[in-house]
Design an enzyme around this catalytic site. Structure first.
Site, PDB file in Angstrom:
ATOM      1  N   LYS A  45     -13.659   2.177   1.631  1.00 47.12           N
ATOM      2  CA  LYS A  45     -12.802   2.953   0.726  1.00 47.12           C
ATOM      3  C   LYS A  45     -12.115   2.027  -0.281  1.00 47.12           C
ATOM      4  O   LYS A  45     -12.027   2.320  -1.470  1.00 47.12           O
ATOM      5  CB  LYS A  45     -11.748   3.727   1.531  1.00 47.12           C
ATOM      6  CG  LYS A  45     -12.343   4.883   2.328  1.00 47.12           C
ATOM      7  CD  LYS A  45     -11.359   5.487   3.321  1.00 47.12           C
ATOM      8  CE  LYS A  45     -12.042   6.523   4.209  1.00 47.12           C
ATOM      9  NZ  LYS A  45     -11.137   7.074   5.241  1.00 47.12           N
ATOM     10  N   GLN A  89      -5.278   5.827   7.799  1.00 47.56           N
ATOM     11  CA  GLN A  89      -6.571   5.984   8.487  1.00 47.56           C
ATOM     12  C   GLN A  89      -6.359   6.500   9.914  1.00 47.56           C
ATOM     13  O   GLN A  89      -5.566   5.951  10.676  1.00 47.56           O
ATOM     14  CB  GLN A  89      -7.311   4.635   8.505  1.00 47.56           C
ATOM     15  CG  GLN A  89      -8.686   4.697   9.135  1.00 47.56           C
ATOM     16  CD  GLN A  89      -9.688   5.541   8.337  1.00 47.56           C
ATOM     17  OE1 GLN A  89      -9.716   5.510   7.109  1.00 47.56           O
ATOM     18  NE2 GLN A  89     -10.495   6.317   9.036  1.00 47.56           N
ATOM     19  N   ASP A 112      -5.805  12.483   1.335  1.00 50.85           N
ATOM     20  CA  ASP A 112      -6.701  13.009   2.375  1.00 50.85           C
ATOM     21  C   ASP A 112      -6.644  14.539   2.438  1.00 50.85           C
ATOM     22  O   ASP A 112      -7.505  15.161   3.046  1.00 50.85           O
ATOM     23  CB  ASP A 112      -6.313  12.450   3.756  1.00 50.85           C
ATOM     24  CG  ASP A 112      -7.157  11.256   4.155  1.00 50.85           C
ATOM     25  OD1 ASP A 112      -8.281  11.121   3.626  1.00 50.85           O
ATOM     26  OD2 ASP A 112      -6.697  10.467   5.004  1.00 50.85           O
TER      27      ASP A 112
END
Ligand code: NDP
Length: 280
Positions: A45, A89, A112
């Site tokens: 990412k 994460q 997200d």
């Protein structure tokens, strides 16, 4: 369906949009603990961000970090003007309540799309920052002109990350959606009705050939490691029955990263006022 090629296109578009914005975009990534898969995901990412002209601001915390320390870091990132997007994460170590951490992220920086505000807006049909994997799936379907209006769509899996949001997005495109899970009765028969079948289970061979209507579009979200190899949720023989299908690797995975970048630019546009975030 070649997710790699489509993702490359999306990433180019995002890089152009990022350059157009005229102000720096910064994605903060927070990695807690030493889960090897999470390290790999965060690294890709961050690399993808830098390629798209987005600053990567990385924070790595030890496996025994307390929930308070993670919440304090999130509060700092919420207040930091250089940080236009925040990604924590998952999974987090056991001592940390994931839901609480997700709820601490400012919705406008929630790249997200897991914050209840963004999830709720999606439920109500006014999507803001969409979870990346479902957004990538919808982009794959659109690019391949898969007919969704009136189609039977079956989603196997009901997580907040994949199953539920992709079901809502399919519904918004006027598909007739059935959501299946581990307690679904007669899963084979339900799946076999699907014109579009999404497998988000996390078990190899969860979808077998008898579950696929010949010619159906099959989206394989699963990422499973078997004997050191990456495989999806869809069995090899089922792949032959499908009309269109996504490979693993090279299908949904690359799209997830591309859509994360798209969200990162979108979040920055919300913050500059170029786009209006719904008033709460
Ligand atoms: P979860 O473990 O959160 O959810 C799995 C879902 O599958 C649950 O709803 C569960 O049902 C259901 N399920 C489990 N076993 C069965 C079964 N035998 N029959 C029917 N349903 C079953 O996983 P995620 O949604 O987070 O991820 C799913 C997969 O997708 C994983 O392999 C993950 O690695 C992958 N993934 C891939 C991404 C990508 O970029 N390609 C991104 C995100 C995830 P119940 O709710 O009843 O327990």
């Amino acid at each position: 369906m070649d997710g790699k090629a489509l993702a490359a296109r999306v990433r180019q578009e995002v890089a152009a949009e990022a350059a157009e914005l005229g102000r720096p975009i910064g994605l903060a990534t927070v990695l807690v603990g030493d889960d090897p898969a999470s390290h790999v995901y965060v690294r890709s990412k961050r690399n993808a961000c830098e390629e798209a002209g987005i600053d990567s601001i990385h924070h790595e915390l030890g496996a025994t970090t307390s929930e308070e320390d993670v919440l304090a870091l999130v509060a700092d990132l919420n207040a930091d003007g250089r940080v236009t997007g925040i990604l924590v994460q998952l999974p987090l170590p056991d001592q940390i309540d994931e839901e609480r951490v997700i709820r601490a992220i400012a919705p406008i920086k929630d790249v997200d799309g897991f914050h209840p505000v963004n999830a709720g807006l999606l439920l109500q049909g006014t999507p803001t920052l969409l979870p990346a994997t479902p957004a990538g799936i919808m982009e794959l379907l659109a690019t391949h002109d898969v007919q969704l209006q009136g189609a039977r769509a079956v989603v196997v899996g009901r997580s907040n990350i994949v199953g539920k949001p992709v079901s809502l997005l399919l519904l918004m495109q006027h598909a007739t959606v059935t959501i299946c899970h581990s307690r679904t009765r007669d899963l084979v028969a339900v799946c076999r009705e699907a014109d579009v079948l999404v497998a988000a289970v996390g078990k190899p061979d969860a979808v077998t050939a008898e579950m696929v209507k010949p010619g159906a579009t099959v989206i394989d979200v699963g990422i499973n490691r078997v004997d050191g190899r990456l495989v999806g949720d869809v069995a090899e023989d089922a792949r032959e029955v499908a009309g269109l299908l996504t490979p693993v690797p090279g299908g949904v995975g690359p799209m997830t990263i591309a859509e994360l970048l798209r969200n990162t630019v979108k979040a920055a546009r919300y913050q500059t006022g170029a786009l209006a975030f719904p008033r709460l």
